[in-house]
Structure formats: structure tokens, C-alpha cells
Design a protein around this motif. Structure first.
Motif, mmCIF file in Angstrom:
data_model
loop_
_atom_site.group_PDB
_atom_site.id
_atom_site.type_symbol
_atom_site.label_atom_id
_atom_site.label_comp_id
_atom_site.label_asym_id
_atom_site.label_seq_id
_atom_site.Cartn_x
_atom_site.Cartn_y
_atom_site.Cartn_z
ATOM 1 N N GLY A 9 0.793 -1.222 0.000
ATOM 2 C CA GLY A 9 0.000 0.000 0.000
ATOM 3 C C GLY A 9 0.824 1.268 0.000
ATOM 4 O O GLY A 9 0.285 2.347 0.119
ATOM 5 N N VAL A 10 2.156 1.166 -0.099
ATOM 6 C CA VAL A 10 3.008 2.340 -0.031
ATOM 7 C C VAL A 10 3.630 2.577 -1.403
ATOM 8 O O VAL A 10 4.170 1.673 -2.013
ATOM 9 N N ARG A 11 3.556 3.818 -1.873
ATOM 10 C CA ARG A 11 4.145 4.207 -3.152
ATOM 11 C C ARG A 11 4.972 5.445 -2.900
ATOM 12 O O ARG A 11 4.583 6.298 -2.137
ATOM 13 N N SER A 12 6.080 5.531 -3.573
ATOM 14 C CA SER A 12 6.850 6.767 -3.489
ATOM 15 C C SER A 12 6.120 7.815 -4.321
ATOM 16 O O SER A 12 5.363 7.473 -5.234
ATOM 17 N N PRO A 13 6.328 9.099 -4.024
ATOM 18 C CA PRO A 13 5.709 10.137 -4.846
ATOM 19 C C PRO A 13 6.074 10.003 -6.320
ATOM 20 O O PRO A 13 5.250 10.230 -7.183
ATOM 21 N N ALA A 18 4.387 9.034 -11.636
ATOM 22 C CA ALA A 18 4.701 8.443 -12.933
ATOM 23 C C ALA A 18 3.687 7.397 -13.338
ATOM 24 O O ALA A 18 3.600 7.030 -14.493
ATOM 25 N N GLY A 19 2.917 6.907 -12.391
ATOM 26 C CA GLY A 19 1.973 5.850 -12.686
ATOM 27 C C GLY A 19 2.570 4.495 -12.394
ATOM 28 O O GLY A 19 1.878 3.514 -12.372
ATOM 29 N N ARG A 35 4.621 17.372 -12.690
ATOM 30 C CA ARG A 35 3.851 16.208 -12.223
ATOM 31 C C ARG A 35 4.339 15.763 -10.844
ATOM 32 O O ARG A 35 3.534 15.435 -9.967
ATOM 33 N N LEU A 36 5.643 15.749 -10.640
ATOM 34 C CA LEU A 36 6.190 15.398 -9.333
ATOM 35 C C LEU A 36 5.774 16.407 -8.271
ATOM 36 O O LEU A 36 5.462 16.034 -7.139
ATOM 37 N N LEU A 42 -0.059 16.850 -3.197
ATOM 38 C CA LEU A 42 -1.200 16.013 -2.815
ATOM 39 C C LEU A 42 -0.844 15.102 -1.648
ATOM 40 O O LEU A 42 -1.672 14.864 -0.757
ATOM 41 N N ASP A 43 0.381 14.591 -1.639
ATOM 42 C CA ASP A 43 0.821 13.726 -0.540
ATOM 43 C C ASP A 43 0.823 14.471 0.789
ATOM 44 O O ASP A 43 0.656 13.859 1.839
ATOM 45 N N ASP A 44 1.029 15.785 0.750
ATOM 46 C CA ASP A 44 1.104 16.590 1.969
ATOM 47 C C ASP A 44 -0.257 17.041 2.487
ATOM 48 O O ASP A 44 -0.350 17.560 3.597
ATOM 49 N N LEU A 45 -1.314 16.878 1.683
ATOM 50 C CA LEU A 45 -2.640 17.380 2.055
ATOM 51 C C LEU A 45 -3.509 16.265 2.622
ATOM 52 O O LEU A 45 -3.508 15.154 2.111
ATOM 53 N N ALA A 46 -4.278 16.588 3.662
ATOM 54 C CA ALA A 46 -5.141 15.591 4.289
ATOM 55 C C ALA A 46 -6.531 15.568 3.673
ATOM 56 O O ALA A 46 -7.178 14.523 3.655
#
Length: 159
Positions: A9-13, A18-19, A35-36, A42-46
């Protein structure tokens, strides 16, 4: 909603932006600075964010991404099921990278925008039964429940 995550369930940004390898064949997205940057924001927003809000955040961070590019990137991430997208009370599309990697629904606060991810097996069973009764196949659905979160309810005097 957020599909295609790795088995843990973990993906790097960078993978998410990149998909990564879970991307359907022929749908590989070019990894760009923009894109990065969108993916990292988005990763930083709740909570869910509109494209214009995200664009403002990127500008405040000193990241040069045009509003049109932000729209295209968010749509691409939504098309690839890397972010959830729904409509807020004003009908505007809002986006969020969700923690839940499978199909799920949301409880959304009409006042502050807080979102809670929920699984709803009864809804899934109902949707499958209704589709089957009417001969529908390849069925998809979304269920969003709007109300007031506990904090906003308390601020409004428990109404």
C-alpha cells in the motif's frame, strides 16, 4: 478510487506521479517536474483540494506550474485512479490522494471539508443486486455522504 498501489500500500511520490508499473499498458505518463510537484503537494494534504487551491499552494512553495497544467495533471491522476475526485457543494471537482487503496466511499463535512474514508459492504451488496436485477454489467458507483463533522457540529452548538 486510489487503485494500483503496491502490495504493502506504499508508493513513493515518483511512482505515484509516474503511474509506476501498475499503469495499464500504453498509459505510461511522462515524469515531469510539474507532475512530481503536484504529486508531492497532494501527498502533503489531508483533505480534498480544488485545482485552484492546489495551484495556489504550488505557487506559495515557489513551484512554477500553470493552472492549465495543474488541471491536466490532476485529470490524468484521476483517470489513472491515483487520486480520488468528487464534486464539492459548489459542483467544483476536488482531488485527494487517499490512504485506502481499494474501492471506498467518503463522509464529507459540508462546513470544513473534512473527509473520512469508509468501506460500505452493505452498499456494495445493494449495488451489485440492483445491477444484476436490471441486467447491468461492468457497473461502477460512487457514494459520498455529506454532513457536519463532530468539530463543526460542536461549533454550531450541537445542531
Amino acid at each position: 478510487m486510489s487503485q494500483g498501489a503496491t502490495t504493502d500500500g506504499v508508493r513513493s511520490p515518483a511512482e505515484a506521479a509516474a503511474g509506476s508499473k501498475e499503469q495499464p499498458a500504453g498509459k505510461e505518463q511522462r515524469v515531469t517536474k510539474q507532475r512530481l510537484a503536484v504529486s508531492a503537494a497532494l501527498d502533503d494534504l489531508a483533505d480534498f483540494v480544488s485545482t485552484q487551491e492546489l495551484h495556489r499552494i504550488l505557487q506559495e512553495r515557489g513551484t512554477s506550474v500553470s493552472l492549465a497544467t495543474a488541471y491536466r495533471i490532476l485529470q490524468s491522476l484521476a483517470d489513472d485512479a491515483l487520486v480520488d475526485v468528487l464534486r464539492n457543494a459548489d459542483g467544483e471537482a476536488v482531488y485527494r490522494r487517499c490512504a485506502v487503496t481499494g474501492h471506498h466511499h467518503h463522509l464529507l463535512c459540508r462546513s470544513c471539508g473534512k473527509a473520512v474514508e469508509v468501506e460500505a459492504p452493505a452498499v456494495e451488496a445493494w449495488a451489485a443486486r440492483i445491477a444484476r436485477e436490471h441486467g447491468f454489467t461492468a457497473v461502477e458507483h460512487t457514494v459520498e455522504i455529506y454532513g457536519l463533522c463532530p468539530e463543526c457540529t460542536a461549533r454550531q452548538g450541537g445542531k
